[in-house]
Design an enzyme around this catalytic site. Structure first.
Site, short mmCIF file in Angstrom:
data_model
loop_
_atom_site.label_atom_id
_atom_site.label_comp_id
_atom_site.label_asym_id
_atom_site.label_seq_id
_atom_site.Cartn_x
_atom_site.Cartn_y
_atom_site.Cartn_z
N GLN A 59 22.12 68.06 30.61
CA GLN A 59 22.87 68.22 31.84
C GLN A 59 22.13 69.12 32.83
O GLN A 59 21.28 69.91 32.44
CB GLN A 59 24.27 68.81 31.58
CG GLN A 59 24.59 68.93 30.12
CD GLN A 59 25.92 69.45 29.71
OE1 GLN A 59 26.96 68.92 30.08
NE2 GLN A 59 25.90 70.48 28.90
N ASP A 165 26.64 67.31 18.16
CA ASP A 165 27.58 66.41 18.79
C ASP A 165 28.91 66.57 18.04
O ASP A 165 28.94 66.56 16.80
CB ASP A 165 27.02 64.99 18.64
CG ASP A 165 28.05 63.95 18.98
OD1 ASP A 165 28.50 63.94 20.13
OD2 ASP A 165 28.40 63.15 18.09
N ASP A 183 37.44 70.92 24.76
CA ASP A 183 37.06 71.64 25.99
C ASP A 183 35.77 71.00 26.49
O ASP A 183 34.70 71.62 26.48
CB ASP A 183 36.88 73.13 25.69
CG ASP A 183 36.56 73.91 26.96
OD1 ASP A 183 36.76 73.38 28.06
OD2 ASP A 183 36.10 75.06 26.83
N1 SPD Z 1 34.98 73.51 30.09
C1 SPD Z 1 35.00 72.17 30.60
C2 SPD Z 1 35.96 72.07 31.73
C3 SPD Z 1 35.87 70.78 32.44
C4 SPD Z 1 36.63 70.89 33.70
N2 SPD Z 1 35.98 70.23 34.71
C5 SPD Z 1 36.41 70.66 35.97
C6 SPD Z 1 35.70 70.05 37.13
C7 SPD Z 1 36.32 70.54 38.42
N3 SPD Z 1 35.58 70.15 39.57
#
Ligand code: SPD
Length: 338
Positions: A59, A165, A183
């Site tokens: 990423q 993963d 999460d």
């Molecule tokens: N810790 C991963 C949280 C993912 C939340 N994404 C939010 C994007 C808001 N633009």
């Protein structure tokens, strides 16, 4: 999807194919971050400085010092977490599930590399073991060194950090967990984790690793009056096909410029009142929440008429072949289309 532009001419195209550099006007003596939330919608805020910008194997990653939200972590051009309001996201993700469980001792986090989810879990005195499994070691190392607020959590002996993963890790383990928490980054095309929102993953990997009465909770993307149909409604519907009891809930996150959604699921019913949750918080948790209490959870799980109606009528089930994505593109997509 994300651009940084400064009045000194510095311009960093953070990620993606659609972002357009925003020239700061003369009277604005600052740098600006701009994120494309949708094709016709951008979210823009002023920066004190750019603390880091780089790319890992999986990423793109940035750490920005923003004027309105403090330090903010951006992954694949999407703001993930900001210093001043990450407590809303992490308290909502963690505490409803742990408080509804009668005695949560073992917890598995899928993702969670920044450490805030582990920090919230470790406030529960019933918890004996937390496995945090993130695919991206560089993100974890980066957060360990920059996000001092999670230093204690990273050093807690109950935390086992695994770089893998999440699917492979859960499949390779024999033990079961009282609570499993997703999460994860949002499902974006070419991102590293949209497969972890599918029915087959929930059915064949997550559910078998939950202990009796176990609870699964996942972040589930934007849940606003308009945005909930991107992925929230179908994550909810997918979980409805896998678990007997499924509770969607949401909260406004100022730095996300939207209401955010989570979905909690189990084969045991969620029977606790706001008062029960408050009592359990007092009995089991170290320190006070800033955002979530029993009443807040009751209101979070009372969705608006519009959102409720479309969740009730959602028929889409999330599979690898029918994946839905939120707006944006991950590294794999960009490599494929470079
Ligand atoms: N810790 C991963 C949280 C993912 C939340 N994404 C939010 C994007 C808001 N633009």
């Amino acid at each position: 999807m994300g651009d940084i532009s400064c009045d000194n001419g510095i311009s960093a195209h953070v990620n993606g194919v659609n972002g357009k550099a925003h020239s700061a006007e003369g009277h604005r003596k600052s740098c600006w971050y701009e994120e494309e939330i949708e094709e016709n919608l951008r979210w823009c805020f002023a920066l004190n400085s750019i603390l880091h910008t780089g790319a890992t194997q999986f990423q793109d990653i940035q750490l920005l010092d923003t004027k309105p939200f403090g330090k903010a972590l951006v992954i694949d051009g999407k703001l993930q977490s900001a210093e001043i309001d990450e407590f809303i996201y992490h308290e909502s993700l963690v505490h409803p599930a742990l408080l509804h469980h009668p005695n949560p001792k073992t917890i598995f986090i899928m993702g969670g590399g920044e450490g805030s989810t582990a920090r919230e879990i470790l406030r529960h005195e019933t918890v004996e073991k937390v496995v945090m499994c993130d695919i991206d070691e560089e993100v974890v190392d980066f957060c360990k060194s920059y996000l001092v607020v999670n230093k204690e959590a990273f050093g807690d002996p109950r935390l086992e950090l695994v770089i893998n993963d999440a699917r492979a890790e859960l499949e390779s383990r024999e033990e079961s967990f009282d609570v499993i928490i997703g999460d994860l980054a949002d499902p974006i095309e070419g991102g590293p984790c949209y497969q972890l929102y599918t029915k087959s993953f929930y059915e064949s990997t997550v559910k078998p690793r939950l202990s009796h009465g176990g609870i699964f909770v996942t972040q589930a993307g934007p849940a606003g009056v308009f945005s909930h149909t991107e992925v929230f409604s179908c994550i909810y519907n997918t979980l409805r096909h896998v678990f007997k009891y499924v509770v969607p809930f949401s909260a406004h996150i100022p730095s996300y410029a939207d209401t955010w959604g989570w979905v909690m699921a189990s084969d045991s019913p969620f029977t606790h009142s706001a008062e029960d949750l408050d009592l359990r918080m007092k009995q089991r948790m170290k320190g006070e929440n800033k955002y979530l209490d029993g009443k807040t959870f009751s209101s979070a799980s009372t969705l608006s008429k519009a959102v409720r109606k479309s969740l009730d009528s959602e028929t889409h089930v999330y599979t690898e072949g029918t994946a839905r994505f939120i707006y944006g593109h991950g590294t794999a997509f960009k490599h494929k289309h470079a």
